[in-house]
Design a protein around this motif. Structure first.
Motif, short mmCIF file in Angstrom:
data_model
loop_
_atom_site.label_atom_id
_atom_site.label_comp_id
_atom_site.label_asym_id
_atom_site.label_seq_id
_atom_site.Cartn_x
_atom_site.Cartn_y
_atom_site.Cartn_z
N ALA A 233 3.60 -3.34 -12.50
CA ALA A 233 2.22 -3.25 -12.99
C ALA A 233 1.76 -1.80 -13.04
O ALA A 233 1.06 -1.40 -13.98
CB ALA A 233 1.31 -4.07 -12.08
N LEU A 234 2.11 -1.00 -12.04
CA LEU A 234 1.69 0.42 -11.98
C LEU A 234 2.88 1.25 -11.51
O LEU A 234 3.04 1.50 -10.32
CB LEU A 234 0.53 0.58 -10.98
N PRO A 235 3.72 1.70 -12.47
CA PRO A 235 4.99 2.35 -12.10
C PRO A 235 4.83 3.66 -11.33
O PRO A 235 5.77 4.07 -10.66
CB PRO A 235 5.65 2.60 -13.46
N ASP A 236 3.67 4.33 -11.41
CA ASP A 236 3.57 5.60 -10.68
C ASP A 236 3.05 5.43 -9.25
O ASP A 236 2.71 6.40 -8.58
CB ASP A 236 2.73 6.61 -11.47
N THR A 237 3.03 4.18 -8.76
CA THR A 237 2.60 3.91 -7.38
C THR A 237 3.50 4.66 -6.39
O THR A 237 4.72 4.63 -6.53
CB THR A 237 2.74 2.40 -7.10
N ASP A 238 2.90 5.35 -5.43
CA ASP A 238 3.77 5.93 -4.40
C ASP A 238 3.34 5.58 -2.97
O ASP A 238 3.93 6.07 -2.01
CB ASP A 238 3.99 7.44 -4.58
N VAL A 239 2.36 4.70 -2.84
CA VAL A 239 1.96 4.22 -1.52
C VAL A 239 1.77 2.70 -1.61
O VAL A 239 1.08 2.23 -2.51
CB VAL A 239 0.62 4.84 -1.06
N VAL A 240 2.39 1.95 -0.71
CA VAL A 240 2.14 0.51 -0.67
C VAL A 240 1.77 0.15 0.77
O VAL A 240 2.50 0.48 1.71
CB VAL A 240 3.36 -0.31 -1.13
N VAL A 241 0.60 -0.48 0.91
CA VAL A 241 0.18 -0.95 2.23
C VAL A 241 0.62 -2.41 2.35
O VAL A 241 0.34 -3.22 1.46
CB VAL A 241 -1.34 -0.81 2.44
N LEU A 242 1.34 -2.70 3.43
CA LEU A 242 1.94 -4.03 3.61
C LEU A 242 1.09 -4.83 4.60
O LEU A 242 0.97 -4.45 5.77
CB LEU A 242 3.37 -3.87 4.15
N GLY A 243 0.51 -5.92 4.12
CA GLY A 243 -0.35 -6.75 4.96
C GLY A 243 0.36 -7.19 6.23
O GLY A 243 1.52 -7.58 6.19
N ASN A 244 -0.35 -7.14 7.37
CA ASN A 244 0.19 -7.54 8.68
C ASN A 244 1.54 -6.89 8.97
O ASN A 244 2.43 -7.51 9.57
CB ASN A 244 0.33 -9.08 8.79
N HIS A 245 1.73 -5.66 8.50
CA HIS A 245 3.04 -5.05 8.69
C HIS A 245 2.97 -3.52 8.83
O HIS A 245 3.29 -3.00 9.90
CB HIS A 245 3.95 -5.47 7.53
N GLY A 246 2.57 -2.80 7.80
CA GLY A 246 2.59 -1.33 7.89
C GLY A 246 2.45 -0.66 6.54
O GLY A 246 1.73 -1.14 5.67
N LEU A 247 3.20 0.42 6.39
CA LEU A 247 3.00 1.31 5.25
C LEU A 247 4.35 1.76 4.73
O LEU A 247 5.26 2.04 5.51
CB LEU A 247 2.22 2.52 5.78
N VAL A 248 4.49 1.83 3.39
CA VAL A 248 5.68 2.45 2.80
C VAL A 248 5.21 3.44 1.75
O VAL A 248 4.25 3.15 1.01
CB VAL A 248 6.69 1.40 2.27
N LEU A 249 5.82 4.62 1.74
CA LEU A 249 5.43 5.62 0.76
C LEU A 249 6.67 6.40 0.32
O LEU A 249 7.70 6.38 0.99
CB LEU A 249 4.38 6.57 1.34
N GLY A 250 6.54 7.03 -0.85
CA GLY A 250 7.69 7.77 -1.35
C GLY A 250 7.25 9.07 -1.98
O GLY A 250 6.08 9.26 -2.33
N GLY A 251 8.21 10.00 -2.09
CA GLY A 251 7.93 11.29 -2.70
C GLY A 251 9.19 11.92 -3.24
O GLY A 251 10.30 11.44 -3.00
N GLU A 252 9.00 13.01 -3.97
CA GLU A 252 10.12 13.72 -4.59
C GLU A 252 10.95 14.43 -3.51
O GLU A 252 12.16 14.56 -3.63
CB GLU A 252 9.55 14.71 -5.62
N ASP A 253 10.30 14.88 -2.46
CA ASP A 253 11.03 15.54 -1.37
C ASP A 253 10.30 15.25 -0.05
O ASP A 253 9.26 14.60 -0.03
CB ASP A 253 11.16 17.05 -1.64
#
Ligand SMILES: [Zn+2]
Length: 342
Positions: free
Chosen positions: A157-177
């Motif tokens: 839906a939004l290919p440039d997403t770089d942060v996803v907050v995971l319900g009842n779990h935590g956080l995942v994020l990505g970057g170039e470096d």
């Protein structure tokens, strides 16, 4: 993976910054607890990912990363097989790391993020605080392939997403470096920071009395006592499981484990087979057999519940979710119990 595929990797140039970042994140108990949290780098056809059961905190002391062939891992997911099953030495969250398209991917059990991510109104609350970031929300879904599929869906839906907050779990994020990824993590942490409630100090005299005749010890970290001394934290815990890692203590009476018991020595004597005991209004005693991993998980839980507002609508795991995650939790438990922490 073939050794030939990794011979050109310069550890200092490529993996050095990743290990430095892993070490910094791993040493912050507000970001990772025990072997939770993981990191990966996509490099020259390989996925360098944290090995199962390793602690990020040990990044400077031991070998915490293993290389997998990226194309093979992607093929595994396309065939509906969880790569963690095929590559048991790799992190159980390998599918998530491969699905995130970024070169560097970081997953943390940030206590500040979790304190928001256990709320019914998490998406709206986070929306205000993360405004301007390319982020998305995923309601609770089990780790492994189900979570990787949800990440795929939001990325479509939004290919440039770089942060996803995971319900009842935590956080995942990505970057170039690593630098960009850490910068983004720090920004998120600043935006989501919650001051923990002040809790009553522990009644050390009473806890020492319990520990004198029974197989209990006092935890090193005073913040753990808030689980029993702070009435709001006790109420939050009584409502159910906030996230699956709570189930590393899983057994028939798990729910009971998180309920405070009366503050009398005879009552405490009834529970000597428990890993820990929340003594109502007085503090926490832990079993001398409790592992460093279990203590780290309990400490993380204490940090989360002290940041959960008494008036917030909480979204506990359902009975089905707890049951469905129990095999994952058992896996994690073994992983944690067997994990050697340098
Ligand atoms: Zn996780």
């Amino acid at each position: 993976m073939e050794q030939g595929m990794i011979k050109n990797v310069s550890v200092n140039d490529d993996l050095g910054p990743l290990l430095d970042l892993a070490g910094r994140v791993g040493c912050d108990p507000l970001l990772t607890q025990a072997s939770t949290g993981n990191i990966s780098l996509k490099l020259d056809g390989a996925l360098w990912i944290k090995a199962s059961g390793k602690w990020l905190a040990d990044a400077s002391r031991g070998k915490i990363l293993i290389p997998l062939d990226l194309a093979s891992v992607r093929a595994t997911i396309r065939q509906n097989i969880d790569p963690a099953e095929l590559y048991p030495d790799a992190s159980i969250e390998t599918a998530m790391h491969v699905t995130m398209p970024h070169r560097v991917v970081l997953h943390v059990h940030s206590v500040n993020t979790i304190a928001w991510a256990v709320r019914e109104d998490a998406a709206a609350q986070l929306g205000t605080r993360l405004q301007g970031l390319r982020w998305q929300w995923i309601p609770y879904v089990a780790s492994g392939l189900p979570l990787a599929r949800e990440i795929s869906r939001v990325l479509a839906a939004l290919p440039d997403t770089d942060v996803v907050v995971l319900g009842n779990h935590g956080l995942v994020l990505g970057g170039e470096d690593c630098r960009a990824t850490e910068h983004l993590l720090n920004d998120i942490e600043r935006r989501l920071a919650i001051a923990p409630r002040e809790a009553h100090p522990a009644d050390y005299a009473l806890l020492a009395e319990l520990a004198a005749d029974l197989p209990w010890a006092l935890p090193d970290d005073d913040a753990i006592h808030a689980l029993a001394t702070d009435p709001v934290s006790r109420k939050v815990l009584e409502g159910g499981f906030l996230y699956p890692c709570q189930a590393i203590f899983s057994d028939a009476r798990t729910r009971e484990l998180f309920r405070a018991v009366p503050d009398t020595v005879p009552a405490a004597a009834e529970f000597t087979d428990r890993p820990f005991l929340l003594v109502k209004g007085r503090g926490v005693v832990i079993s001398q057999a409790m592992t460093p991993a279990e203590i780290a998980m309990l400490r993380g839980l204490s940090q989360v519940v002290q940041r959960v507002s008494p008036s917030s609508p909480l979204r506990y795991l359902t009975e089905d979710e707890v049951a469905a995650s129990s095999s994952t939790a058992a896996y994690r438990y073994r992983e944690l119990a067997n994990a050697s922490h340098a």
